[in-house]
Design an enzyme around this catalytic site. Structure first.
Site, PDB file in Angstrom:
ATOM      1  N   LYS A  12      22.951  -5.298 -64.968  1.00 26.41           N
ATOM      2  CA  LYS A  12      23.672  -6.510 -64.539  1.00 26.41           C
ATOM      3  C   LYS A  12      22.819  -7.285 -63.543  1.00 26.41           C
ATOM      4  O   LYS A  12      21.908  -6.730 -62.905  1.00 26.41           O
ATOM      5  CB  LYS A  12      25.037  -6.178 -63.931  1.00 26.41           C
ATOM      6  CG  LYS A  12      25.009  -5.332 -62.635  1.00 26.41           C
ATOM      7  CD  LYS A  12      24.846  -6.132 -61.358  1.00 26.41           C
ATOM      8  CE  LYS A  12      24.642  -5.244 -60.130  1.00 26.41           C
ATOM      9  NZ  LYS A  12      23.900  -5.763 -59.036  1.00 26.41           N
ATOM     10  N   PRO A  96      15.017  -1.455 -64.784  1.00 26.46           N
ATOM     11  CA  PRO A  96      14.201  -1.089 -63.616  1.00 26.46           C
ATOM     12  C   PRO A  96      15.028  -0.308 -62.589  1.00 26.46           C
ATOM     13  O   PRO A  96      16.226  -0.566 -62.416  1.00 26.46           O
ATOM     14  CB  PRO A  96      13.750  -2.441 -63.071  1.00 26.46           C
ATOM     15  CG  PRO A  96      13.848  -3.384 -64.216  1.00 26.46           C
ATOM     16  CD  PRO A  96      14.985  -2.895 -65.067  1.00 26.46           C
ATOM     17  N   ALA A  98      16.167   1.239 -58.881  1.00 31.91           N
ATOM     18  CA  ALA A  98      16.330   0.743 -57.500  1.00 31.91           C
ATOM     19  C   ALA A  98      15.929  -0.728 -57.416  1.00 31.91           C
ATOM     20  O   ALA A  98      15.134  -1.143 -56.588  1.00 31.91           O
ATOM     21  CB  ALA A  98      15.527   1.583 -56.513  1.00 31.91           C
ATOM     22  N   ALA A  99      16.530  -1.497 -58.322  1.00 30.43           N
ATOM     23  CA  ALA A  99      16.110  -2.882 -58.523  1.00 30.43           C
ATOM     24  C   ALA A  99      17.184  -3.909 -58.188  1.00 30.43           C
ATOM     25  O   ALA A  99      16.911  -5.099 -58.136  1.00 30.43           O
ATOM     26  CB  ALA A  99      15.690  -3.065 -59.979  1.00 30.43           C
ATOM     27  N   GLY A 100      18.442  -3.435 -58.005  1.00 32.02           N
ATOM     28  CA  GLY A 100      19.542  -4.384 -57.823  1.00 32.02           C
ATOM     29  C   GLY A 100      20.175  -4.753 -59.151  1.00 32.02           C
ATOM     30  O   GLY A 100      20.902  -5.732 -59.262  1.00 32.02           O
ATOM     31  N   ALA A 102      21.908  -2.315 -61.003  1.00 35.54           N
ATOM     32  CA  ALA A 102      22.948  -1.289 -61.221  1.00 35.54           C
ATOM     33  C   ALA A 102      22.627  -0.316 -62.353  1.00 35.54           C
ATOM     34  O   ALA A 102      23.528   0.157 -63.046  1.00 35.54           O
ATOM     35  CB  ALA A 102      24.310  -1.949 -61.464  1.00 35.54           C
ATOM     36  N   GLY A 103      21.357  -0.007 -62.525  1.00 31.75           N
ATOM     37  CA  GLY A 103      20.956   0.910 -63.593  1.00 31.75           C
ATOM     38  C   GLY A 103      21.649   2.260 -63.500  1.00 31.75           C
ATOM     39  O   GLY A 103      22.177   2.767 -64.496  1.00 31.75           O
ATOM     40  N   SER A 106      25.381   1.959 -64.192  1.00 39.66           N
ATOM     41  CA  SER A 106      25.636   1.706 -65.607  1.00 39.66           C
ATOM     42  C   SER A 106      25.450   2.986 -66.429  1.00 39.66           C
ATOM     43  O   SER A 106      26.226   3.251 -67.354  1.00 39.66           O
ATOM     44  CB  SER A 106      24.702   0.599 -66.100  1.00 39.66           C
ATOM     45  OG  SER A 106      25.096   0.185 -67.370  1.00 39.66           O
ATOM     46  N   ASP A 138      29.908  -0.171 -57.972  1.00 43.04           N
ATOM     47  CA  ASP A 138      29.598  -0.981 -59.164  1.00 43.04           C
ATOM     48  C   ASP A 138      30.067  -0.328 -60.461  1.00 43.04           C
ATOM     49  O   ASP A 138      30.026  -0.947 -61.522  1.00 43.04           O
ATOM     50  CB  ASP A 138      28.081  -1.202 -59.285  1.00 43.04           C
ATOM     51  CG  ASP A 138      27.570  -2.295 -58.358  1.00 43.04           C
ATOM     52  OD1 ASP A 138      28.399  -3.064 -57.823  1.00 43.04           O
ATOM     53  OD2 ASP A 138      26.346  -2.384 -58.164  1.00 43.04           O
TER      54      ASP A 138
HETATM   55  P1  ATP Z   1      22.733  -1.255 -57.452  1.00 45.15           P
HETATM   56  O1  ATP Z   1      22.410  -2.583 -58.069  1.00 45.15           O
HETATM   57  O2  ATP Z   1      24.049  -0.651 -57.949  1.00 45.15           O
HETATM   58  O3  ATP Z   1      22.576  -1.210 -55.972  1.00 45.15           O
HETATM   59  P2  ATP Z   1      20.106  -0.354 -58.061  1.00 45.15           P
HETATM   60  O4  ATP Z   1      19.743  -1.086 -59.324  1.00 45.15           O
HETATM   61  O5  ATP Z   1      19.631  -0.981 -56.814  1.00 45.15           O
HETATM   62  O6  ATP Z   1      21.673  -0.199 -58.030  1.00 45.15           O
HETATM   63  P3  ATP Z   1      19.561   2.214 -59.258  1.00 45.15           P
HETATM   64  O7  ATP Z   1      18.552   1.912 -60.312  1.00 45.15           O
HETATM   65  O8  ATP Z   1      20.953   2.421 -59.697  1.00 45.15           O
HETATM   66  O9  ATP Z   1      19.551   1.079 -58.114  1.00 45.15           O
HETATM   67  O10 ATP Z   1      18.995   3.479 -58.432  1.00 45.15           O
HETATM   68  C1  ATP Z   1      19.343   3.750 -57.110  1.00 45.15           C
HETATM   69  C2  ATP Z   1      18.967   5.188 -56.788  1.00 45.15           C
HETATM   70  O11 ATP Z   1      19.810   6.080 -57.506  1.00 45.15           O
HETATM   71  C3  ATP Z   1      17.539   5.542 -57.180  1.00 45.15           C
HETATM   72  O12 ATP Z   1      16.822   5.774 -56.021  1.00 45.15           O
HETATM   73  C4  ATP Z   1      17.636   6.803 -58.021  1.00 45.15           C
HETATM   74  O13 ATP Z   1      16.838   7.858 -57.560  1.00 45.15           O
HETATM   75  C5  ATP Z   1      19.103   7.215 -57.980  1.00 45.15           C
HETATM   76  N1  ATP Z   1      19.618   7.553 -59.326  1.00 45.15           N
HETATM   77  C6  ATP Z   1      20.404   8.571 -59.638  1.00 45.15           C
HETATM   78  N2  ATP Z   1      20.711   8.578 -60.943  1.00 45.15           N
HETATM   79  C7  ATP Z   1      20.108   7.533 -61.495  1.00 45.15           C
HETATM   80  C8  ATP Z   1      20.061   7.012 -62.820  1.00 45.15           C
HETATM   81  N3  ATP Z   1      20.694   7.591 -63.846  1.00 45.15           N
HETATM   82  N4  ATP Z   1      19.338   5.884 -63.024  1.00 45.15           N
HETATM   83  C9  ATP Z   1      18.726   5.275 -61.963  1.00 45.15           C
HETATM   84  N5  ATP Z   1      18.733   5.744 -60.717  1.00 45.15           N
HETATM   85  C10 ATP Z   1      19.421   6.862 -60.457  1.00 45.15           C
END
Ligand code: ATP
Length: 293
Positions: A12, A96, A98-100, A102-103, A106, A138
């Site tokens: 997202k 990607p 830890a990108a923002g 919500a990988g 999701s 999220d």
């Molecule tokens: P949000 O937008 O919800 O803040 P994000 O995109 O910033 O999320 P994610 O990619 O969800 O960040 O990863 C955040 C942290 O969660 C990472 O440091 C990672 O080590 C941990 N993590 C645990 N499980 C997963 C997974 N299935 N996919 C990605 N990261 C994961």
């Protein structure tokens, strides 16, 4: 009972992100407009003869143990239902990290949907969302997908129409941002410039892409862009390449830009890819929904 199921976990972006206040319990009250984009991880889940949860992924950048959000999602589902079935999950990661975008949330949402199906519980979406919020703010949105206004700590969702068709360039610099760090360093006071989420919502309802682009705003940029000036450089490059608007997504560092023509978007993506400012970049679009629960 099916032995193996597959699903897609879409990323997202936030086309608007406001933080209203910090609650006494430490959570932040948000007002955000969430939008699913056509970039996804893929999950395959099969039943095991034991009660183990085994995660196999194509990247070593995330944990495969109980710290993976997929593992946490299945545990929360088990707590709520008493289910004990063991599963093996194969994860293909494309969103990607830890990108923002919500990988992780999701993936958690997709794992809950698949486990729900595979074990024959067929809990309705609302119940999955009640379980999902315990994993992350999220997750309820990720279970639903599409375009939505997200309020409360992220658990109060209002479905919105899909914005007009357009082309989205997404770029992620080679840094990872901790969501916790960003929220902890956010200062909210009378000088804070809050994005116009109500105006954005009206523009989405009337299909006004120009209006949407002129209202893009994310209060978390005040923290992340100050810490990582490369985000401002990426935005500037995309705007110079005739984006209608550009913004950081979530807590960053991913930047997205909206284009009304595919050619222009592809050219901007090429320039961004060759700029040395990003590690990953894509041209994608908005999509309406996650798969069925
Ligand atoms: P949000 O937008 O919800 O803040 P994000 O995109 O910033 O999320 P994610 O990619 O969800 O960040 O990863 C955040 C942290 O969660 C990472 O440091 C990672 O080590 C941990 N993590 C645990 N499980 C997963 C997974 N299935 N996919 C990605 N990261 C994961």
């Amino acid at each position: 009972m099916a032995e193996k199921v597959c699903g897609k976990a879409y990323g997202k972006i936030n086309i608007g992100l406001d933080v209203l206040r910090r609650r006494p319990d430490g959570y932040h009250e948000v007002k955000m407009i969430m939008q699913t984009v056509d970039i996804c991880d893929e999950l395959e889940m099969e039943l095991l003869d034991t009660d183990e949860i085994v995660i196999v992924s194509d990247t070593s950048a995330i944990p495969n143990d109980q710290n993976n959000l997929i593992y946490k999602a299945i545990m929360k589902f088990r707590e709520a239902t008493g289910e004990t079935a063991g599963v093996k999950i194969s994860l293909t990661k494309r969103i990607p990290i830890a990108a923002g975008m919500a990988g992780g949330s999701s993936d958690a949402a997709c794992a809950m949907r698949l486990y729900n199906k595979l074990t024959g519980h067929h809990l309705p979406l609302t119940q999955l969302q009640q379980i999902g919020v315990k994993i992350g703010a999220d997750v309820p949105y990720c279970l639903q997908g599409g375009t939505a206004l997200s309020e409360g700590i992220g658990e109060i969702l209002t479905k919105l129409p899909t914005p007009p068709a357009c082309y989205i360039v997404i770029g992620k610099p080679d840094i990872s941002v901790s969501t916790k760090f960003v929220y902890e360093n956010l200062t909210l006071n009378e000088k804070t410039v809050h994005p116009d989420i109500d105006g954005m919502r009206a523009c989405i309802s009337s299909g006004d892409l120009e209006g949407i682009c002129s209202r893009l705003g994310n209060v978390l940029e005040t923290v992340t862009v100050t810490e990582y000036p490369v985000i401002a450089q990426i935005k500037e490059l995309l705007l110079t390449e005739r984006a209608k608007g550009a913004l950081m997504s979530g807590s960053g560092p991913t930047v997205f830009a909206i284009f009304d023509r595919e050619e222009t978007a592809k050219k901007a993506k090429e320039r961004l890819a060759n700029s040395g400012l990003v590690k990953d970049c894509f041209v994608t679009g908005f999509i309406d929904c996650q798969e069925e629960a």
